[in-house]
Write an enzyme that holds these catalytic residues in place. Sequence first.
Site, PDB file in Angstrom:
ATOM      1  N   GLU A 192       0.834  -1.203   0.000  1.00 39.13           N
ATOM      2  CA  GLU A 192       0.000   0.000   0.000  1.00 39.13           C
ATOM      3  C   GLU A 192       0.870   1.256   0.000  1.00 39.13           C
ATOM      4  OE1 GLU A 192      -0.118  -2.626   1.951  1.00 39.13           O
ATOM      5  OE2 GLU A 192      -2.099  -2.975   2.795  1.00 39.13           O
ATOM      6  N   CYS A 201      -2.232  -3.299   7.174  1.00 38.58           N
ATOM      7  CA  CYS A 201      -1.689  -3.189   8.531  1.00 38.58           C
ATOM      8  C   CYS A 201      -2.071  -1.827   9.117  1.00 38.58           C
ATOM      9  CB  CYS A 201      -0.174  -3.386   8.524  1.00 38.58           C
ATOM     10  SG  CYS A 201       0.754  -1.958   7.929  1.00 38.58           S
TER      11      CYS A 201
HETATM   12  N1  THU Z   1       2.312  -6.529   3.953  1.00 35.46           N
HETATM   13  C1  THU Z   1       1.886  -5.626   3.017  1.00 35.46           C
HETATM   14  O1  THU Z   1       2.588  -5.315   2.055  1.00 35.46           O
HETATM   15  N2  THU Z   1       0.649  -5.102   3.171  1.00 35.46           N
HETATM   16  C2  THU Z   1      -0.227  -5.430   4.166  1.00 35.46           C
HETATM   17  O2  THU Z   1      -1.326  -4.899   4.219  1.00 35.46           O
HETATM   18  C3  THU Z   1       0.157  -6.424   5.186  1.00 35.46           C
HETATM   19  C4  THU Z   1       1.547  -6.922   5.110  1.00 35.46           C
HETATM   20  C5  THU Z   1       3.646  -7.130   3.783  1.00 35.46           C
HETATM   21  C6  THU Z   1       4.693  -6.684   4.740  1.00 35.46           C
HETATM   22  C7  THU Z   1       5.682  -7.828   4.673  1.00 35.46           C
HETATM   23  O3  THU Z   1       6.559  -7.612   3.577  1.00 35.46           O
HETATM   24  C8  THU Z   1       4.809  -9.032   4.369  1.00 35.46           C
HETATM   25  O4  THU Z   1       3.553  -8.530   3.942  1.00 35.46           O
HETATM   26  C9  THU Z   1       4.618  -9.979   5.527  1.00 35.46           C
HETATM   27  O5  THU Z   1       4.125  -9.341   6.632  1.00 35.46           O
END
Ligand code: THU
Length: 130
Positions: free
Chosen positions: A52, A83
Site C-alpha cells: 500500500e 496493517c
Molecule cells: N504486507 C503488506 O505489504 N501489506 C499489508 O497490508 C500487510 C503486510 C507485507 C509486509 C511484509 O513484507 C509481508 O507482507 C509480511 O508481513
Amino acid sequence: MSLLDAARAVRDLAHAPYSGFPVGAALRSESGAVFVGCNVENVASPEGTCAETGAITAMVAAGQRRILEICIIADSPVPITPCGGCRQRIAEFAGPDTPVIMATLSGQIERATLGELLPGAFSPRHRGRG
Ligand code: THU
C-alpha cells in the site's frame, strides 16, 4: 484493467524473500489513474515497505492526492487487511467512506470502508487543521 487485476499483476513483482508473502496493491486516484505498489522487504527487516505504501508513494509522485478506492491482494487463506500503519497512510489521502477491497489469489473478496477499518482515525482536525 481492473483494480483487482492491477494489484494481482504487481504482486508478482514483490520483493519478499524474507517473509515469502508477496502483496500487491492498486489504487484509483481522483484523476482516474491507477497506481500500483508491492511490498519491498529488506534484510534489515524494519526497513521493508508494504504494498500500500508503494502505491501511495507512486500516486503522490504523480501529483495526485486523493484515493477513490484501493485494492490489496495476497495468497492468503482469507483476504488480508491493511496493517495499522497502512490504514493511517491511506487515511492521509482518503475518507471514512473510501472503499478498501481485500482479495485472495484464489478469488475471495471482502470489502470494507476505511472508516470501518480505522475508526477514530487521527486526522488533521486533531492538529487544528481543518
Ligand atoms: N504486507 C503488506 O505489504 N501489506 C499489508 O497490508 C500487510 C503486510 C507485507 C509486509 C511484509 O513484507 C509481508 O507482507 C509480511 O508481513
